[in-house]
Motif scaffolding. Structure first.
Motif, PDB file in Angstrom:
ATOM      1  N   TYR B  13     -35.694 -59.730 -72.310  1.00 42.68           N
ATOM      2  CA  TYR B  13     -34.248 -59.925 -72.348  1.00 42.68           C
ATOM      3  C   TYR B  13     -33.684 -59.165 -71.166  1.00 42.68           C
ATOM      4  O   TYR B  13     -33.678 -57.946 -71.179  1.00 42.68           O
ATOM      5  CB  TYR B  13     -33.652 -59.388 -73.638  1.00 42.68           C
ATOM      6  N   VAL B  18     -39.916 -57.506 -74.168  1.00 44.05           N
ATOM      7  CA  VAL B  18     -40.154 -57.274 -75.595  1.00 44.05           C
ATOM      8  C   VAL B  18     -41.478 -57.869 -76.049  1.00 44.05           C
ATOM      9  O   VAL B  18     -42.030 -57.448 -77.067  1.00 44.05           O
ATOM     10  CB  VAL B  18     -39.006 -57.800 -76.483  1.00 44.05           C
ATOM     11  N   SER B  38     -40.930 -53.840 -88.201  1.00 44.64           N
ATOM     12  CA  SER B  38     -39.658 -54.342 -87.702  1.00 44.64           C
ATOM     13  C   SER B  38     -39.528 -54.104 -86.203  1.00 44.64           C
ATOM     14  O   SER B  38     -39.876 -53.037 -85.712  1.00 44.64           O
ATOM     15  CB  SER B  38     -38.528 -53.638 -88.450  1.00 44.64           C
ATOM     16  N   GLY B  39     -39.072 -55.116 -85.490  1.00 45.14           N
ATOM     17  CA  GLY B  39     -38.832 -54.975 -84.058  1.00 45.14           C
ATOM     18  C   GLY B  39     -40.052 -55.204 -83.193  1.00 45.14           C
ATOM     19  O   GLY B  39     -40.007 -55.010 -81.987  1.00 45.14           O
ATOM     20  N   CYS B  40     -41.172 -55.661 -83.777  1.00 45.51           N
ATOM     21  CA  CYS B  40     -42.385 -55.813 -82.983  1.00 45.51           C
ATOM     22  C   CYS B  40     -42.398 -57.127 -82.203  1.00 45.51           C
ATOM     23  O   CYS B  40     -43.245 -57.342 -81.363  1.00 45.51           O
ATOM     24  CB  CYS B  40     -43.621 -55.734 -83.871  1.00 45.51           C
ATOM     25  N   GLY B  41     -41.445 -58.021 -82.489  1.00 52.32           N
ATOM     26  CA  GLY B  41     -41.345 -59.256 -81.723  1.00 52.32           C
ATOM     27  C   GLY B  41     -41.854 -60.501 -82.429  1.00 52.32           C
ATOM     28  O   GLY B  41     -42.003 -61.547 -81.807  1.00 52.32           O
ATOM     29  N   LYS B  42     -42.081 -60.427 -83.736  1.00 49.20           N
ATOM     30  CA  LYS B  42     -42.563 -61.606 -84.464  1.00 49.20           C
ATOM     31  C   LYS B  42     -41.548 -62.738 -84.423  1.00 49.20           C
ATOM     32  O   LYS B  42     -41.896 -63.874 -84.103  1.00 49.20           O
ATOM     33  CB  LYS B  42     -42.824 -61.299 -85.948  1.00 49.20           C
ATOM     34  N   SER B  43     -40.296 -62.421 -84.746  1.00 51.47           N
ATOM     35  CA  SER B  43     -39.282 -63.472 -84.766  1.00 51.47           C
ATOM     36  C   SER B  43     -39.111 -64.068 -83.377  1.00 51.47           C
ATOM     37  O   SER B  43     -38.969 -65.276 -83.224  1.00 51.47           O
ATOM     38  CB  SER B  43     -37.934 -62.915 -85.224  1.00 51.47           C
ATOM     39  N   THR B  44     -39.121 -63.195 -82.377  1.00 55.31           N
ATOM     40  CA  THR B  44     -38.957 -63.671 -81.006  1.00 55.31           C
ATOM     41  C   THR B  44     -40.052 -64.673 -80.661  1.00 55.31           C
ATOM     42  O   THR B  44     -39.777 -65.733 -80.094  1.00 55.31           O
ATOM     43  CB  THR B  44     -38.998 -62.473 -80.040  1.00 55.31           C
TER      44      THR B  44
HETATM   45  N1  LIG Z   1     -30.879 -60.769 -77.685  1.00 53.16           N
HETATM   46  C1  LIG Z   1     -31.626 -59.681 -77.509  1.00 53.16           C
HETATM   47  N2  LIG Z   1     -31.397 -58.857 -76.467  1.00 53.16           N
HETATM   48  C2  LIG Z   1     -32.154 -57.765 -76.268  1.00 53.16           C
HETATM   49  N3  LIG Z   1     -33.167 -57.394 -77.055  1.00 53.16           N
HETATM   50  C3  LIG Z   1     -33.446 -58.162 -78.108  1.00 53.16           C
HETATM   51  C4  LIG Z   1     -32.693 -59.341 -78.397  1.00 53.16           C
HETATM   52  N4  LIG Z   1     -33.201 -59.906 -79.507  1.00 53.16           N
HETATM   53  C5  LIG Z   1     -34.219 -59.118 -79.902  1.00 53.16           C
HETATM   54  N5  LIG Z   1     -34.372 -58.073 -79.062  1.00 53.16           N
HETATM   55  C6  LIG Z   1     -35.394 -57.027 -79.149  1.00 53.16           C
HETATM   56  O1  LIG Z   1     -36.652 -57.654 -79.196  1.00 53.16           O
HETATM   57  C7  LIG Z   1     -37.517 -56.952 -80.058  1.00 53.16           C
HETATM   58  C8  LIG Z   1     -38.182 -57.906 -81.009  1.00 53.16           C
HETATM   59  O2  LIG Z   1     -37.228 -58.453 -81.875  1.00 53.16           O
HETATM   60  P1  LIG Z   1     -37.619 -59.415 -83.071  1.00 53.16           P
HETATM   61  O3  LIG Z   1     -36.367 -59.928 -83.669  1.00 53.16           O
HETATM   62  O4  LIG Z   1     -38.596 -60.420 -82.573  1.00 53.16           O
HETATM   63  O5  LIG Z   1     -38.325 -58.409 -84.073  1.00 53.16           O
HETATM   64  P2  LIG Z   1     -39.046 -58.748 -85.448  1.00 53.16           P
HETATM   65  O6  LIG Z   1     -40.462 -58.427 -85.254  1.00 53.16           O
HETATM   66  O7  LIG Z   1     -38.699 -60.116 -85.895  1.00 53.16           O
HETATM   67  O8  LIG Z   1     -38.396 -57.668 -86.401  1.00 53.16           O
HETATM   68  P3  LIG Z   1     -37.824 -57.835 -87.894  1.00 53.16           P
HETATM   69  O9  LIG Z   1     -38.990 -57.660 -88.815  1.00 53.16           O
HETATM   70  O10 LIG Z   1     -36.877 -56.673 -88.005  1.00 53.16           O
HETATM   71  O11 LIG Z   1     -37.162 -59.158 -88.001  1.00 53.16           O
HETATM   72  C9  LIG Z   1     -36.695 -55.876 -80.742  1.00 53.16           C
HETATM   73  O12 LIG Z   1     -37.021 -54.640 -80.179  1.00 53.16           O
HETATM   74  C10 LIG Z   1     -35.274 -56.238 -80.436  1.00 53.16           C
HETATM   75  O13 LIG Z   1     -34.503 -55.093 -80.257  1.00 53.16           O
END
Ligand SMILES: Nc1ncnc2c1ncn2[C@@H]1O[C@H](COP(=O)(O)OP(=O)(O)OP(=O)(O)O)[C@@H](O)[C@H]1O
Ligand SMILES: [Mg+2]
Lengths: 269, 353
Positions: B13, B18, B38-44
């Protein structure tokens, strides 16, 4: 929520408040029915003469048409621009997004008087004085910041996942906007549209400055000129005022449900 | 149905990276779970497969088509969101039929497919309701229904059960698994709940801080974690870790700084005195008269088993016993890990030895 019965003094407060709001209107209404001149003549005679005279012997009907046309176009332009702007401000991240929003808000706090002279000069230069266009342009510009803020807050309360689901389901970005976002936004748009409509209906200073020519006046301007054109004819002025209240009041009545829905959207979840 | 290939995929980003280059291969019909804190990037990562986020580097294929620049609507995927994202102004039937309608399917076919999907998910009596008139569990089903009427190449799920209460979650977990066994559609499922991952997945991808820590079948990850992170993440209650050194003089053993010796069968290549982390799962601890002395701190019986929190020297160690044992706090007991189920990790890198 409050399930208990309201205490007696709450009714007193509500009654007094309503009285304060309704009394001048009631007085105005009585005045409009009095065919004789003079305030509080108390003659006890009532007739619709004043109304007939306002509607058929003056240009009031024309002013109604003017105001309606200008108000509808202003509502349309304002909502279109504000919705597109709000979509960008709500859904896209870009540099200076919040700064732009704040600047917009500040701009909308400028007093009208401060920009009246330059507005007049520009309108004159563009040869747009006494046209519908100049009124629509200026009113739209004037209402845009507030409306954009309002619609953006509605937009922010719509989860972006709805659009994403639509994208995955087979919509283009525009398709997702029209099929999913817009229906969610409808109550908000009704509320915003009403606010703009009523603003145009009540606006006086800009209207009298840019479109004072007899056949181009808005209702508020027309009422004002009544004073000078006919002398102080209170009964007719009152009748005109009552008539001018009717359209916005009707709109509120018809759109009441959407309006309340819109203004309280996102407040309770 | 199709395979999904994720190759060296990166995401940043702006200037903030990430996801740092992820490779995952998903076979046709496989149920893959992405799991991690949480925040490891799975959703991304999931959203990149869906086309809701740009791919900053690498490529993703569905079948043999590179879909990096294909818009979501042309990827032939269906997605279930954490908050369900049902369209509030459409009935259940309209929600489920929306994508078929967009793809200009004939009305009779839409009807038939919506009905069939509703039948599978026991939603038939709710077809005329609006989402706001449904319970959380029913909304969840509608969201799944919307995905299955499509008969897409790939299902994507982003924590679809996290808004449900514990009991419903267990039930829906089984239903999703059953649905997958029936439809055999390639599925990528995101969760931070390792139990969900263990119970549902054919293959688990464990992620941390934007990298893949390990990929494998659930029991492989449990038995042979590649590093300390995976070892601690998979399994519940989680693995005990004790720092110390491996001693090879005399009987091989693991010695902590405060002089406690634990049994170990060190793999080849481990040197005498090498600093390491000793890992043993609570369920692999045993009562053993020849074991080390441990002080009982807390006991948590659940009926089927009992969790005993103990202290060995300065180290807190959880033990899980299937036997009906009763201890009182402060009591000293003798326990020992099952030697062949002990893990050793490099003290610096955390890699399994
Ligand atoms: N639009 C954005 N701009 C900047 N950083 C972002 C953005 N969206 C997500 N991130 C960062 O990317 C990283 C991964 O986010 P992601 O949503 O993939 O986490 P996750 O593994 O799905 O966590 P969770 O279990 O909390 O849903 C996080 O550190 C988050 O802060
Ligand atoms: Mg997530």
């Amino acid at each position: 929520m409050f399930r208990d019965k309201a205490p007696w003094w709450a009714y007193v407060v509500i009654f007094l408040t309503s009285l304060g709001a309704v009394a001048p209107l009631a007085w105005l209404f009585l005045l409009s029915l009095d065919p004789n001149q003079g305030i509080a003549s108390g003659s006890g005679v009532y007739s619709l003469k004043n109304y007939a005279s306002v509607l058929f012997e003056s240009m009031m009907a024309q002013y109604f048409i003017n105001t309606t046309v200008v108000a509808l176009f202003t509502v349309f332009c304002t909502l279109t621009c504000a919705t597109l702007g709000a979509y960008a401000a709500s859904r896209y991240r870009f540099r200076g997004r919040e700064t732009i929003m704040i600047v917009l808000l500040l701009a909308s706090m400028t007093p009208v008087i401060a920009v009246l002279v330059p507005l007049y000069a520009m309108a004159a230069k563009l040869q747009l004085l006494n046209t519908y266009s100049i009124l629509v342009i200026v009113f739209t510009a004037w209402q845009l910041p507030g409306t954009l803020w309002l619609i953006r807050s509605f937009m922010n309360s719509i989860p972006p996942e709805l659009e994403e689901a639509a994208l995955v389901d087979g919509c283009s970005r525009a398709g997702a906007f029209f099929r999913i976002v817009l229906p969610q936004l409808a109550p908000g748009l009704v509320a915003a549209g009403l606010i703009v409509f009523v603003y145009v209906w009540n606006e006086f200073i800009i209207a009298v400055s840019l479109a004072a020519q007899q056949d181009m006046r808005l209702v508020s301007v027309g009422l004002y000129f009544y004073l000078s054109d006919f002398g102080v004819e209170w009964g007719k002025i009152a009748a005109g005022a009552i008539i001018s209240v009717i359209p916005p009041a009707m709109l509120f009545l018809f759109l009441q449900r959407q309006l309340i829905h819109g203004l309280s959207a996102g407040a309770v979840k | 149905m199709a395979t999904v290939e994720i190759r060296a995929v990166k995401k940043a980003y702006g200037a903030t990276p990430v996801i740092h280059g992820v490779d995952v291969g998903i076979a046709d019909g496989e149920f893959v779970v992405l799991v991690g804190p949480s925040g490891c990037g799975k959703s991304t990562l999931l959203r990149m497969i869906a086309g809701l986020e740009d791919i900053s580097g690498g490529e993703i294929r569905i079948g043999d088509r590179v879909i990096n620049n294909v818009p979501p609507k042309d990827r032939d995927i269906a997605m279930v969101f954490q908050n369900y994202a049902l369209y509030p102004h459409m009935t259940v039937a309209e929600n489920m039929g929306f994508s078929l309608k967009l793809h200009k399917a004939p009305k009779a076919e839409i009807d038939a497919r919506v009905r069939a999907a509703a039948e599978i998910l026991s939603l038939s009596h709710l077809l005329d309701r609006f989402p706001r008139q449904l319970s959380g569990g029913q909304r969840q089903r509608v969201a799944m229904g919307r995905a299955i009427v499509r008969d897409p190449q790939v299902f994507l799920f982003d924590e679809p059960l996290s808004n449900l209460d514990a009991k419903l979650r267990v039930q829906m977990r089984a239903e999703i698994k059953e649905l997958h066994q029936r439809l055999r559609t390639t599925t990528v499922y995101v969760t931070h709940d390792q139990i969900e991952a263990m119970t549902m997945a054919d293959k688990i991808v464990v992620m941390q801080d934007g990298i893949v820590e390990q990929i494998g079948a659930p029991l492989d990850l449990y038995d042979k974690p590649a590093n300390q992170f995976v070892a601690g993440f998979i399994g519940s209650p989680s693995m005990n870790f004790i720092e110390g050194r491996v001693r090879l003089d005399g009987t091989p053993r693991f010695e902590t700084a405060d002089g406690i010796a634990l049994p170990v069968s060190p793999p080849a290549g481990v040197a005498d005195g090498q600093p390491a982390v000793y890992g043993v799962r609570p369920e692999h601890m045993q009562i053993d008269p020849d074991g080390v002395a441990a002080t009982v701190l807390v006991t948590e019986p659940t009926g089927a088993e009992i969790l005993v929190v103990t202290k060995i020297g300065e180290h807190e160690v959880n033990c899980l016993f299937r036997e009906r044992l009763s201890f009182s706090p402060g009591e000293t007991i003798r326990i020992a890990p099952q030697r062949h189920l002990v893990h050793l990790f490099d003290a610096q890198t955390g890699k399994a030895l």
